[in-house]
Every structure is written in C-alpha cells, then in structure tokens.
Scaffold this active site. Structure first.
Site, short mmCIF file in Angstrom:
data_model
loop_
_atom_site.label_atom_id
_atom_site.label_comp_id
_atom_site.label_asym_id
_atom_site.label_seq_id
_atom_site.Cartn_x
_atom_site.Cartn_y
_atom_site.Cartn_z
N LYS A 27 -6.84 -1.60 1.44
CA LYS A 27 -8.20 -1.18 1.08
C LYS A 27 -8.37 0.33 1.25
CE LYS A 27 -10.30 -3.83 4.13
NZ LYS A 27 -9.15 -4.46 4.83
N ARG A 47 -17.90 -7.75 6.82
CA ARG A 47 -16.80 -8.60 7.29
C ARG A 47 -17.29 -9.97 7.71
NH1 ARG A 47 -13.10 -4.12 8.91
NH2 ARG A 47 -11.12 -4.95 9.60
N ARG A 90 3.14 0.44 10.16
CA ARG A 90 2.18 1.46 9.68
C ARG A 90 1.98 2.55 10.73
NH1 ARG A 90 -3.90 -0.17 7.82
NH2 ARG A 90 -4.24 -0.62 10.03
N ARG A 101 -1.59 2.76 15.50
CA ARG A 101 -2.89 2.30 15.99
C ARG A 101 -2.70 1.25 17.08
NH1 ARG A 101 -6.72 0.91 10.90
NH2 ARG A 101 -7.11 -0.85 12.28
N ARG A 148 -5.96 -10.51 14.10
CA ARG A 148 -6.86 -9.93 13.08
C ARG A 148 -6.81 -10.77 11.79
NH1 ARG A 148 -4.53 -4.15 12.94
NH2 ARG A 148 -6.11 -3.65 11.39
#
Ligand code: AMP
Length: 209
Positions: A13, A88, A127, A155, A166
């Site tokens: 996204k 969300r 990532r 992160r 998640r």
C-alpha cells in the site's frame, strides 16, 4: 479524488501510495506513519499507541478516529487523499464516511492490493525502512538509503511472530471492509504479487487515469 488503499500489512500500500503522490499530487495519509512519528516524539498519542503497535495489535478506534478527523481538516487534503492503513475496522470506515460527508467530499474508490499471506511474511521480515525519509527497501539492498543515504532499519513490528499476528488481525478486523466497500460498489481488487510498476499500471487503470 479520495481513495482508500486496502490490503494486509506488507501488501504494498505504501509503495503504491507513494507512486500516486508522485503522479497525481494527492495527499498521502498513512496512519502507521503518523503513529510511528508520535511514538518517536513520545507524544501522548505515541505513548498510548506504542504497546499495541509493538504487539501487532490495532490501536483503539477512538484514538485513530480523533487523529484522522484532525488530519482530514488540514488544507493539503482538499484536492484529494490517498488513505493508506485507514480505515482498518468497520467502525473506522463508518467514521470515515461521516468525515467525508461533513466535508462534502466523495470516496471514489477502495483498492484492495491482494497478496498471499506467505509472500507477505517473506516480504515483511526482509523489509527495511529509512530512519530519515521513510523509504522502503529490502535487507538485500544494503544498510544505507538509496534515496537520502540515511540509515536503514527494521521496524519493531516486522519480526515474524508480530507479522503473523498482524496478518491474523487483518483477517479478523480489516477483511470485513472488503464486503463493506463491495456493498458501496467502490471495491477494485488488484493482484499485488507482481512488480510494483505493473501493479501501479492496474491502480491507475482502476482509477480511470
Ligand atoms: P502500518 O504502518 O499501516 O502497518 O501500521 C503499523 C501499526 O500501527 C499497526 O500494526 C497498528 O498497530 C497501528 N495502526 C496503523 N493504522 C491503524 C489504524 N487505522 N487502526 C488501528 N491501528 C493502526
């Protein structure tokens, strides 16, 4: 033009939003980025949000809706927004509908960037994000940001256990929005498991560009 980008964490996204900002000049609103900034600056919101974020859980709706109401009133949103990571939950989607109707703005599309869960686990655990400019790369791209030479970091919520949580949270809380936007005839499904440039061509086509 106001657009919701839907998709599991790591579906791409943020990458697609950045491309839309570049090509269409819309304002990019990422609730995740706003929250990470609040955590970094240890604001009241950041202190409240940190525990949820570290665990991969959703920050409570009332905090998110309040921050979005404030953000949607900023002047840069008047030409249109790309909402990345919001809404969300169904509560947030209903709140967004009323925010937009108060501002007399339409919601033009909800684009679902669709990617298989195991592809997402592999993507997110490798990532890396730039501490300075937020640019996103893979661990294999090195430790320095190719855009600004800032330091790349992982992160806190991109470890495998939190990523899987998640994804569960997405299935339980966010996936119902697919039906919600289908019901409003706004949903467009896009295969996100392809090169980002190819995905973007579909995004532009879906928006009629
Ligand atoms: P993201 O960068 O969009 O993956 O968001 C990172 C984390 O911020 C999420 O795992 C949640 O803890 C929190 N978060 C971001 N956006 C929202 C939202 N709209 N509602 C609740 N929590 C959110």
């Amino acid at each position: 033009m106001n657009i919701v980008l839907l998709g599991a964490p790591g579906a791409g996204k943020g990458t697609q939003a950045a491309k839309l900002v570049e090509s269409r000049g819309l304002a990019h609103i990422s609730t995740g980025d706003i929250l990470r900034e609040a955590v970094k600056n240890q604001t009241e919101l950041g202190v409240k949000a940190k525990g949820y974020m570290d665990a991969g859980e959703l920050v409570p709706d009332d905090l998110i809706v309040d921050l979005m109401k404030e953000r949607m009133e900023q002047p840069d949103t008047s030409e249109g927004v790309i909402l990345d990571g919001f809404p969300r939950t169904t509560t947030q989607a209903v709140a967004l509908d009323s925010m937009l109707s108060e501002l007399e703005r339409p919601l033009n599309a909800a684009l679902l960037i669709d990617v298989d869960a195991e592809v997402i686990v592999a993507r997110l655990t490798s990532r890396r994000m730039c501490r300075a400019c937020g640019h996103i790369c893979s661990v294999s791209d090195g430790q320095t940001c190719p855009k600004c030479a800032g330091e790349m970091y992982q992160r806190d919520d991109d470890n495998e256990e939190t990523v899987r949580n998640r994804l569960d949270v997405f299935d339980k809380s966010t996936a119902p929005l697919i039906d919600y936007y289908q019901g409003q005839d706004l949903l467009v499904r896009i295969d996100g498991d392809r090169d980002p440039g190819v995905v973007f061509a579909d995004v532009e086509a879906a928006l009629g560009f």
